[in-house]
Design a protein around this motif. Sequence first.
Motif, mmCIF file in Angstrom:
data_model
loop_
_atom_site.group_PDB
_atom_site.id
_atom_site.type_symbol
_atom_site.label_atom_id
_atom_site.label_comp_id
_atom_site.label_asym_id
_atom_site.label_seq_id
_atom_site.Cartn_x
_atom_site.Cartn_y
_atom_site.Cartn_z
ATOM 1 N N LEU A 262 28.752 -16.183 -25.245
ATOM 2 C CA LEU A 262 29.952 -16.127 -24.392
ATOM 3 C C LEU A 262 30.373 -17.538 -23.994
ATOM 4 O O LEU A 262 31.553 -17.852 -23.934
ATOM 5 C CB LEU A 262 29.676 -15.298 -23.134
ATOM 6 N N GLY A 263 29.373 -18.394 -23.720
ATOM 7 C CA GLY A 263 29.668 -19.788 -23.390
ATOM 8 C C GLY A 263 30.301 -20.500 -24.570
ATOM 9 O O GLY A 263 31.282 -21.225 -24.425
ATOM 10 N N ARG A 264 29.760 -20.245 -25.756
ATOM 11 C CA ARG A 264 30.295 -20.899 -26.959
ATOM 12 C C ARG A 264 31.752 -20.515 -27.177
ATOM 13 O O ARG A 264 32.610 -21.362 -27.437
ATOM 14 C CB ARG A 264 29.459 -20.511 -28.193
ATOM 15 N N ARG A 265 32.032 -19.222 -27.000
ATOM 16 C CA ARG A 265 33.407 -18.752 -27.208
ATOM 17 C C ARG A 265 34.370 -19.367 -26.177
ATOM 18 O O ARG A 265 35.495 -19.700 -26.500
ATOM 19 C CB ARG A 265 33.442 -17.223 -27.136
ATOM 20 N N SER B 173 30.984 -8.926 -19.942
ATOM 21 C CA SER B 173 29.585 -8.577 -19.711
ATOM 22 C C SER B 173 28.664 -9.150 -20.776
ATOM 23 O O SER B 173 29.063 -9.349 -21.919
ATOM 24 C CB SER B 173 29.414 -7.055 -19.702
ATOM 25 N N SER B 174 27.419 -9.397 -20.356
ATOM 26 C CA SER B 174 26.396 -9.851 -21.294
ATOM 27 C C SER B 174 25.159 -8.992 -21.104
ATOM 28 O O SER B 174 24.794 -8.654 -19.979
ATOM 29 C CB SER B 174 26.061 -11.321 -21.022
ATOM 30 N N GLY B 175 24.485 -8.677 -22.203
ATOM 31 C CA GLY B 175 23.278 -7.854 -22.133
ATOM 32 C C GLY B 175 22.017 -8.608 -22.527
ATOM 33 O O GLY B 175 20.946 -8.013 -22.596
ATOM 34 N N GLY C 254 21.584 -6.442 -13.750
ATOM 35 C CA GLY C 254 20.398 -5.755 -14.264
ATOM 36 C C GLY C 254 19.428 -6.813 -14.745
ATOM 37 O O GLY C 254 19.754 -7.995 -14.725
ATOM 38 N N LYS C 255 18.236 -6.373 -15.186
ATOM 39 C CA LYS C 255 17.221 -7.338 -15.584
ATOM 40 C C LYS C 255 17.776 -8.359 -16.577
ATOM 41 O O LYS C 255 17.609 -9.560 -16.408
ATOM 42 C CB LYS C 255 16.019 -6.591 -16.166
ATOM 43 N N ASN C 256 18.416 -7.863 -17.616
ATOM 44 C CA ASN C 256 18.975 -8.771 -18.623
ATOM 45 C C ASN C 256 20.495 -8.693 -18.686
ATOM 46 O O ASN C 256 21.095 -9.093 -19.677
ATOM 47 C CB ASN C 256 18.390 -8.442 -19.999
ATOM 48 N N GLY D 186 22.222 -17.566 -14.982
ATOM 49 C CA GLY D 186 22.542 -17.954 -16.363
ATOM 50 C C GLY D 186 23.532 -19.108 -16.477
ATOM 51 O O GLY D 186 24.090 -19.336 -17.549
ATOM 52 N N LYS D 187 23.707 -19.854 -15.407
ATOM 53 C CA LYS D 187 24.695 -20.955 -15.413
ATOM 54 C C LYS D 187 24.349 -22.006 -16.474
ATOM 55 O O LYS D 187 25.214 -22.461 -17.227
ATOM 56 C CB LYS D 187 24.777 -21.613 -14.024
#
Length: 154
Positions: A16-19, A6-8, A130-132, A39-40
Amino acid sequence: MKNYISSGSPKQTENLGRRLGELLCPGDNITLTGEFGSGKTLFTKGIARGIGIIRPEHVNSPSFVIAKEYDGDIKLYHLDLYRLNCTREIEYLGISEYLNGDGVVVIEWAERMKNILPVEYLNINIEITGKNKRRFWCGSHGGRYDNIISRYLV
Ligand SMILES: Nc1ncnc2c1ncn2[C@@H]1O[C@H](COP(=O)(O)OP(=O)(O)OP(=O)(O)O)[C@@H](O)[C@H]1O
Ligand SMILES: [Mg+2]
């Protein structure tokens, strides 16, 4: 085991992309699916940081081109198939020639090539929760990605 992460916030998505990028090697194929604005592209920018691209901040939506190439420790081929309509068009453009090559390939709107997907790939389907908030669902297609996912989802 849950197969999502998950991302907030946008920042968290980039991280998350970097990891994920840090776990990738040349020849790895990543397909990104998910609706508009999920968020692609931001995630791809993070991958670019993770694989050591020299100018990750240059990664953006390739509006008028289908494929962009970035240099770094490992090359990144960033493809966006949004504008393509049919399998024949994708075949004609030789998209599959980027796959399993000398760099990491990230394909946005990979839904468009579902008939000619690579043999092995890691799919990340981004769900807007959700929104973010976003959920990144990881699907391994081909054994070598099981290992990456298990290390990614710790
Ligand atoms: N947690 C989050 N993760 C990613 N993006 C977020 C998040 N919260 C809000 N956003 C916003 O969502 C948008 C994501 O844009 P981005 O261009 O990365 O999406 P995309 O999936 O590539 O869109 P498109 O389908 O048009 O290619 C940005 O405006 C970003 O600020
Ligand atoms: Mg995009």
